[in-house]
Design an enzyme around this catalytic site. Structure first.
Site, short mmCIF file in Angstrom:
data_model
loop_
_atom_site.label_atom_id
_atom_site.label_comp_id
_atom_site.label_asym_id
_atom_site.label_seq_id
_atom_site.Cartn_x
_atom_site.Cartn_y
_atom_site.Cartn_z
N GLU B 189 13.41 23.96 29.75
CA GLU B 189 12.27 25.18 29.82
C GLU B 189 11.16 24.73 28.77
OE1 GLU B 189 11.97 27.46 32.16
OE2 GLU B 189 13.95 26.66 33.10
N SER B 467 55.40 69.53 54.59
CA SER B 467 56.54 69.71 53.91
C SER B 467 56.51 69.02 52.47
CB SER B 467 57.87 68.80 54.65
OG SER B 467 57.83 69.23 55.91
#
Lengths: 246, 773
Positions: B189, B467
């Site tokens: 770069e 239940s």
């Protein structure tokens, strides 16, 4: 033109230079530090293999009403282990595993599911009896000894939160070991949370069957917690139990 | 100037005037320009310094799973251990060379852990060896062979608390960055990085030259400093003004800060990928995102890939365009070799390596949305939103990725098996897994698709419980030993009762029959509605509701008789809270998902301590658990033992609501509690009961999780008595069919006489047979 540009640049540089806060010091505050695994280690490259040192036989006891039951050697009287009984004594009023496994006599013929198959060396419970003659305290597993020692050091250094954290680590390894709960209750009491100290000690009692010395200590701790909570009568009752147990 | 001077010599008088006016103009203009430029520079300089010297980034809080705690005796299979190591990005190698390496030989595993900062202290990196025997750790030692008491792995990162703008990063310091990364970055770069002052004419020139001669856009002329300025301060607008501003700011930045400072900022700022709505910034996070490894452990071929991606994170996305990414990576390696940053041999070797990308989504926010949601809700009670999304907090949770995986697999497989039944395709699901002894939530499913981040049914679906509520009725009874024992006879016969609003309530059994007189525990084991409702009414509905509340349910249920049979509605996590107290000997523990919070610098901030409160007599809980074990052995959930070993003691309860709109199962072993709910979001009918639906998921989970057998310590006040299984009367242990039952001391039947040799009746044999099933 070039002159103007140079002048402008010079001025910029000078002005920028003036704007620099301090000579030589970089005014950077790195307020957010890294999060990945590696960098959290403060001594990066070091490779120590130090587990917390094995508990010394005479590890210092926290100064708490003279309650001393935890240290091997401190309490040499053989204490019956809790876990030794159930598998071998089908007809017994002693500790019996809930459910059909221990309750059903093998001779009755419907024992297809009655043979208890204790998971090998399950670490989550009370140390399964290697030998009945060992005191329960001596049976503490390696990791528990290590973590309890660490916690003790942290508590000694005034780091109650750290001690509490280490003890909860131990509790995850052996949630049913009353000594861990006892220690945790002690730390809570030192932290000023007498109500939780009492609750933890009570939880410890439910796992301390057959360990009278430990039961006495837990009752003593409950007594102290109740005193802190202003419950003198409750404390007296608990202290009575502590004496009976011991 | 030159031109002006030469023209002046040609036509002195006129040009002199012109020159004068021109120069005056230029001077004025120049001065104005200078002032403007100076002002602009000061302005820019302020911006440059302000942002760079303050807190540079908002870093979202990171959420971690529980660290795997290793010790001899730990219940953990080698396969599960390797699963965890894979998720942590450990590399399988023949020989271990550094942190993150693991080598497997037979039944033992050697590895170098990475170390981590925890709440109560630092876990150092270690070289350890773990040996396995069956499903247990049989040995733990350090490299030199000495036994190790306990060691922790670093915790898996399972997500983050992301802000709206969704930028995420893991900050790194320069000394944690592999040198190859910096060399590669500079090579590719900005070759002049260490020498220029922010802008580099040489770079621009060379870039232009290379691009022209090769006919490729191989290099850009921007320096790293310029790129940082662009990303950090400016918009992505492309114009000359912006380019000039960028250059000026780059010069200013270089003036104030040294190269290392700038490079470190660049490494943390650069954009490297998009994960859904989350932007991956910085090499630290990119390393975790693409390789599941800390940046410091990356090898040349991995580093080169990341460097190559700087140019175009989407274009070179290695998951979407692996060939493109590979070509780019190799180009980067070549460039590095060209410039002597790596040797030719290393470069060639690196180019032969595959991309080595981890599976997608291994640490994305969407991995465990239901659990992260739970964590977030708890955090929001204690922290401001901006602290969570910006301060880089580290959140340590109780999440267990191994159990979560097992829960997900069990859910998927059970639903697959049920598929084909009419109405199953619309069924949704929720599941909560906790440790009953610590009260920690270990796994959570908010729907049948574990990746779907939406309606979190585990926390938000308020559904009729059926239940599932019944243990509260029986516990209320068993707390009164003078009135009720497990062998008290209760009536299972039709009845009707006038409710408060004048209506007649007529409960029915599921099979619409009646069972006459049954033992109390049988009412629960077989989930008989008639006897349970009768019992509950005898106890009083408010009394039962008080029990529900003491069990830890804060939502108030309607005080009607039908609530006794589960007409009230709860969320799955509330059911888990309720069963937690039943499983934990009557001690209530608020469910926790967070253990502690650290600040970004590792400083301890907050702990969520373990808290318990005794709510019930351990004896009454013991008896209730006994009845709940009967549910599994002989009752509605007995099908579990088709798949699980009969030596395993489990307790639980099924739940089915009217027309099978809800299918529930909640149950526990010693160390695991799980609640499963199945049903439709529109509350429509399903073909599933609690037993045929939720229980199947639950059983599949327990089969995989290999729980520890339930073993409640015998409370002081419990005695075992031998009873006649038909009459509940005390009997001699030698009598045929005699069974042992637990009672609270004083409530047991008086001991019976020795048997007179009479044969057990048929009904007894039936009863025993039922017991065996």
């Amino acid at each position: 033109m070039t002159k103007a540009v140079w002048a402008a640049l010079a001025a910029t540089v000078i002005l920028a230079g003036c704007a620099t806060p301090q000579q030589g010091a970089i005014p950077v505050v790195d307020s957010s530090t890294p999060v990945s695994n590696q960098e959290l280690t403060r001594n990066g490259g070091r490779m120590p293999t130090n587990a917390p040192p094995p508990m010394a036989a005479q590890a210092p006891q926290p100064q708490d009403g003279g309650v001393t039951v935890m240290v091997p050697g401190d309490n040499p009287a053989p204490i019956q282990t809790f876990a030794a009984a159930p598998a071998t004594a089908p007809i017994s009023t002693g500790p019996i595993t809930i459910g059909p496994s221990a309750g059903a006599p093998a001779a009755q013929g419907y024992d297809s599911y009655s043979a208890p198959q204790p998971v090998p060396s399950a670490p989550t419970g009370i140390p399964s009896g290697r030998s009945n003659t060992l005191s329960a305290d001596e049976q503490l597993d390696g990791p528990l000894l290590a973590l309890l020692t660490t916690a003790q050091q942290q508590q000694g250094g005034g780091d109650l939160n750290g001690a509490s954290s280490s003890l909860e680590r131990a509790m995850r390894i052996a949630p049913r070991e009353p000594q861990v709960l006892y220690r945790l209750a002690e730390v809570r009491l030192a932290q000023g949370d007498a109500a939780q100290a009492e609750q933890l000690a009570r939880r410890g009692l439910t796992y301390a069957n057959g360990r009278p010395a430990l039961q006495a200590s837990l009752w003593e701790l409950i007594a102290q917690s109740r005193e802190r909570q202003g419950d003198a009568a409750g404390a007296a009752t608990a202290r009575q139990r502590a004496k009976v147990g011991a | 100037m030159k031109r002006t001077r030469s023209s002046r010599s040609k036509k002195p008088s006129r040009q002199f005037f012109n020159w004068r006016s021109l120069s005056g103009w230029a001077l004025k203009l120049g001065l104005v320009g200078l002032v403007v430029l100076a002002g602009f520079s000061i302005y820019l300089d302020a911006i440059v310094q302000e942002k760079f010297s303050g807190k540079r980034w908002m870093v979202p809080a990171k959420v971690y799973a529980r660290p795997l705690e290793l010790f001899t005796g730990l219940k953990l299979s080698k396969d599960d251990f390797l699963t965890e190591l894979d998720a942590l990005g450990y590399r399988r190698e023949k020989a271990i060379q550094g942190p993150g390496d693991v080598s497997v030989a037979g039944s033992s595993v050697e590895l170098d852990t990475r170390g981590f900062q925890f709440y109560e202290g630092e876990e150092p990196p270690r070289s350890i060896k773990v040996s396995f025997s069956g499903d247990f750790v049989s040995g733990l030692s350090s490299k030199d062979g000495s036994e190790l008491a306990v060691a922790r792995l670093e915790p898996l990162m399972i997500g983050g608390i992301y802000p709206a703008h969704n930028e995420d990063r893991i900050l790194v310091k320069l000394d944690q960055v592999p040198p190859a990364l910096i060399n590669g970055l500079v090579s590719v770069e900005d070759r002049e990085f260490w020498d220029h002052h922010g802008v580099s004419l040489k770079s621009i020139g060379r870039a232009a030259w290379i691009n022209i001669t090769t006919g490729q856009l191989r290099q850009g002329g921007s320096t790293l400093t310029q790129q940082l300025v662009k990303n950090f301060y400016l918009t992505s607008e492309r114009s000359l003004t912006r380019k000039l501003t960028e250059a000026l700011m780059a010069v200013l930045l270089e003036l104030h800060y040294d190269k290392n400072e700038i490079l470190q900022a660049y490494l943390n700022e650069v954009f490297l990928g998009q994960d859904g709505t989350r932007a991956i910034h910085g090499f630290g996070l990119a390393s975790q995102y693409f390789f599941s490894q800390p940046l410091s452990e990356l090898k040349l071929h991995q580093v080169a890939l990341l460097v190559g991606m700087v140019k175009g994170p989407s274009y070179y996305n290695p998951r979407r365009y692996p060939e493109r990414a590979l070509a780019r990576r190799n180009l980067v390696i070549d460039l590095m070799a060209e410039q002597g940053a790596v040797t030719k041999e290393d470069a060639e070797a690196a180019k032969q390596r595959p991309l080595g990308i981890s599976k997608a989504g291994s640490l994305t926010n969407s991995s465990y949305p239901a659990f992260i949601d739970l964590v977030k809700r708890q955090l929001q009670q204690d922290y401001r939103e901006e602290d969570l999304t910006g301060e880089g907090l580290r959140i340590f949770t109780s999440f267990d990725p191994i159990l979560q995986l097992k829960a997900e697999t069990a859910m998927t497989e059970a639903l697959k098996r049920l598929d084909g039944r009419k109405g199953v395709e619309n069924i949704e699901a929720a599941m909560v897994v906790t440790n009953p002894e610590t009260g920690e939530v270990q796994a959570l499913l908010g729907g049948r698709d574990p990746r779907f981040a939406g309606y979190n049914r585990a926390l938000d679906a308020v559904r009729q419980v059926g239940s599932i509520i019944k243990p509260a009725v029986y516990l209320t009874a068993l707390e009164r030993p003078s009135q009720y024992t497990l062998t008290t006879f209760i009536k299972d016969e039709p009845f009707s009762v006038k409710t408060g609003d004048g209506q007649i309530w007529r409960p029915q059994n599921y099979e619409r029959n009646a069972h006459g007189t049954v033992f109390l525990y049988q009412g629960l084991a077989h989930s008989y509605n008639l006897s349970t409702a009768r019992l509950g009414l005898d106890l009083g509905v408010p009394e039962v509701l008080k029990t529900v509340e003491r069990l830890g349910v804060s939502r108030s249920l309607p005080p009607y008789p039908s609530t006794l049979l589960g007409a009230g509605a709860l969320t799955p996590i509330e059911v888990a809270t309720m069963y937690q107290t039943l499983a934990n000997g009557g001690f209530n523990t608020p469910l926790r998902s967070i253990r502690s919070v650290l600040a970004s610098d590792g400083e301890p901030l907050k702990r969520y301590p373990f808290q318990i409160q005794q709510r019930f007599d351990p004896g009454a809980i013991y008896l209730t658990q006994y009845a709940m074990q009967r549910v599994m052995r002989e009752g509605t959930a007995r099908s579990v033992y088709n798949q699980l070993p009969s030596s395993l003691n489990l307790a639980g309860k099924t739940g089915t609501t009217n027309d099978s709109r809800d299918s529930w199962f909640s149950g526990f072993s010693q160390d695991l509690l799980a609640v499963v709910w199945l049903g439709r979001d529109d509350n429509g009918k399903t073909p599933l009961t609690g037993a045929t639906g939720a229980l199947q998921v639950w059983t599949g989970f327990m089969k995989r999780a290999k729980p520890t057998s339930l073993d409640l310590p015998l409370p002081d006040n419990i005695v075992q008595a031998w009873v006649n299984p038909a009459t509940g009367q005390g009997t001699d242990p030698n009598c045929p069919g005699a069974v042992q039952m637990p009672y609270i001391q004083g409530s047991e039947p008086p001991p019976g006489l020795a048997c007179g040799g009479q044969n057990p009746s048929d009904s007894v044999m039936d009863w025993v047979r039922g017991w065996l099933n």
